[in-house]
Design a protein around this motif. Structure first.
Motif, PDB file in Angstrom:
ATOM      1  N   LEU A  71       0.721  -0.994  -0.095  1.00 52.71           N
ATOM      2  CA  LEU A  71      -0.060   0.059   0.093  1.00 52.71           C
ATOM      3  C   LEU A  71       0.878   1.304   0.029  1.00 52.71           C
ATOM      4  N   GLY A  72       0.354   2.105  -0.637  1.00 56.30           N
ATOM      5  CA  GLY A  72       1.193   3.654  -0.561  1.00 56.30           C
ATOM      6  C   GLY A  72       2.216   3.548  -1.438  1.00 56.30           C
ATOM      7  N   PRO A  73       3.280   4.511  -1.504  1.00 63.90           N
ATOM      8  CA  PRO A  73       4.603   4.720  -2.498  1.00 63.90           C
ATOM      9  C   PRO A  73       5.111   3.411  -2.586  1.00 63.90           C
ATOM     10  N   LYS A  74       5.442   3.396  -3.941  1.00 61.91           N
ATOM     11  CA  LYS A  74       6.395   1.852  -4.073  1.00 61.91           C
ATOM     12  C   LYS A  74       7.375   1.995  -3.492  1.00 61.91           C
ATOM     13  N   PRO A  75       8.415   3.052  -3.393  1.00 58.64           N
ATOM     14  CA  PRO A  75       9.673   2.917  -2.751  1.00 58.64           C
ATOM     15  C   PRO A  75       9.433   2.772  -1.162  1.00 58.64           C
ATOM     16  N   ARG A  76       8.521   3.282  -0.582  1.00 60.91           N
ATOM     17  CA  ARG A  76       8.443   3.002   0.967  1.00 60.91           C
ATOM     18  C   ARG A  76       6.996   2.394   1.088  1.00 60.91           C
ATOM     19  N   PRO A  77       6.603   0.986   0.806  1.00 59.55           N
ATOM     20  CA  PRO A  77       5.300   0.636   0.869  1.00 59.55           C
ATOM     21  C   PRO A  77       4.854   0.036   2.473  1.00 59.55           C
ATOM     22  N   THR A  78       3.756   0.232   2.565  1.00 63.14           N
ATOM     23  CA  THR A  78       2.989  -0.508   4.059  1.00 63.14           C
ATOM     24  C   THR A  78       2.661  -1.724   3.325  1.00 63.14           C
ATOM     25  N   LEU A  79       2.503  -2.753   4.279  1.00 66.81           N
ATOM     26  CA  LEU A  79       2.372  -4.042   3.867  1.00 66.81           C
ATOM     27  C   LEU A  79       0.970  -4.642   4.601  1.00 66.81           C
TER      28      LEU A  79
END
Length: 472
Positions: free
Chosen positions: A437-445
């Motif tokens: 979830l969220g931005p691909k470089p720093r995703p939430t899982l």
């Protein structure tokens, strides 16, 4: 006669109205103030609190009197004034009822329960005076030992009122547990549940078959060594040496109603631009289509929903923690508790949120991933657990066995994902891969879990996931 009486009035009880009510015991009675003026007490000659009166509370949130009392209040906004009589003291209950009756008559309202406030007559109680120090600082409890303070509450819902919150704080300061005794028909507000789960604090339910039992575990209780505690093994049967469970607690009724429970934690930088309560409002909107209806530092929740006011309160109380309760519209039962702490990491919000659904209502399971993404991208989500269980739509906790919830999903925040070595957060032993979830470089899982209320195997999957993420 009940031990608690409440006046629900259209007009604010002004000082002269309050005095007229307080003097229902006779013109020679004196009063004492405690809790920074929030409580007025009549005390007997030995300094014991006789009747405790809370400051009038302006309730601007619909549905609270109905939820907590089953009463019909005046139109919102109205004033809620509580008086509590200490049991075991002569004339205390009559005095509290007369006080509420006079208050309701003078300020245009009604009293709850109706039978407690029928008389406007003077109650003769000689020897009442100002409580001497330190008794003036003591909460009006019914039994006090070196282990626990015991209070008796005769209300349809045991809620986290200002008085009960003060009783918890006072007991904790004295390093005592708080044990609350109720009749069998009382239910528990979710806002109180955690506080009564910490030993030796208990919810003690009177029962005609077993005497007393723990309303959350069903353990049969006895008064021993200065507190209510489970029956000793020696009292159990030879066939079952475990702590006996009350028969009443085991009377399970099948239900098609369900509860969706969400617990999550966020952490924010402690700066001047911080506004608290936004995470709760965001997920509430995602799951119901509207914000919370109201909030307060006790029940009833009396203030219209306002993240700005919550932030101002937390700043005033810092570095001490702030606890609040939030409620929803009566048409969609919802309740949340929020604990705000100032830590080295910043300002943390610990939120427990519940919604209730009837047999013909579907919990918004499809909206969970979107709600998690909103928390992750806008509110610095650290972690979140979502559960579903078969339980009452009105969220009240009965003194009966209710099945546990099952996990629907677990969410790990972007910073926590980044800190895990070897891409451990992505590569799990679960059959279903996590959803980023969220931005691909720093995703939430987002980790989907089985979530079937009739199948507890979802907890095994959750434990597998936790062991994997912790590297154990």
């Amino acid at each position: 006669m009940t031990k608690d009486v409440i006046a629900l009035t259209r007009r604010m009880p002004d000082p002269w109205t309050m005095v007229a009510g307080l003097l229902s015991g006779g013109p020679d009675k004196l009063v004492d103030k405690t809790g920074e003026g929030a409580v007025v007490r009549l005390c007997d000659g030995e300094g014991r609190p006789l009747v405790s009166v809370e400051a009038p509370l302006l309730v601007q949130v619909p549905g609270e009197a109905e939820r907590l009392l089953g009463a019909t209040p005046p139109p919102v906004p109205y004033w809620w004034t509580e008086a509590r009589a200490t049991t075991g003291v002569e004339h205390a209950e009559q005095l509290a009822g007369t006080f509420a009756a006079r208050l309701a008559a003078l300020a245009d309202g009604s009293a709850w329960p109706p039978e407690a406030a029928r008389s406007l007559a003077v109650v003769q109680t000689d020897g009442v005076s100002v409580a001497p120090t330190p008794a003036a600082g003591q909460t009006a409890v019914d039994v006090l030992t070196d282990k626990v303070a015991v209070v008796i509450q005769d209300r349809p819902v045991l809620a986290m009122t200002a008085w009960l919150s003060d009783a918890f704080r006072t007991a904790a300061t004295a390093q005592l547990g708080l044990q609350v005794v109720t009749p069998p028909g009382t239910t528990l507000s979710p806002a109180v549940r955690d506080s009564l789960s910490n030993w030796p604090s208990r919810w003690v339910v009177r029962d005609e078959h077993d005497g007393y039992y723990d309303g959350m575990t069903g353990a049969v209780l006895r008064w021993q060594d200065g507190m209510f505690s489970p029956v000793e093994v020696a009292e159990a049967t030879a066939d079952d040496p475990r702590t006996p469970v009350a028969a009443t607690y085991q009377e399970v009724t099948a239900t098609d109603e369900r509860q969706l429970a969400v617990t999550f934690r966020t952490v924010h930088p402690a700066d001047d631009h911080l506004v608290l309560g936004g995470a709760l409002e965001s997920i509430w909107r995602e799951l119901t289509g509207e914000p919370p209806a109201g909030w307060g530092t006790a029940e009833p929740a009396n203030l219209p929903w306002s993240p700005r006011q919550i932030t101002d309160l937390a700043r005033e109380r810092a570095p001490q923690p702030t606890w609040i309760v939030a409620v929803g519209n009566p048409n969609r039962p919802g309740l949340a508790t929020v604990r705000i702490n100032r830590t080295k990491a910043g300002v943390e919000e610990h939120v427990t949120l519940m919604f209730g659904y009837g047999p013909d209502e579907e919990p918004p399971v499809a909206s969970l991933a979107k709600a998690a993404e909103v928390l992750a991208t806008r509110h610095r989500l650290q972690s979140m657990l979502v559960q579903l269980r078969k339980a009452r739509r009105d969220l009240a906790v009965p003194p009966r066995f209710e099945g546990p919830g099952v996990p629907l999903a677990f969410v790990l925040g972007a910073e926590e994902v980044r800190q895990m070595p070897d891409d451990r957060a992505r590569n799990t032993p679960l059959a279903q891969a996590p959803v980023p979830l969220g931005p691909k470089p720093r995703p939430t899982l987002y980790y989907p879990l089985p979530g079937d209320p009739s199948d507890l195997s979802g907890w095994q999957e959750f434990e597998r996931l936790m062991r994997h993420l912790k590297g154990t």
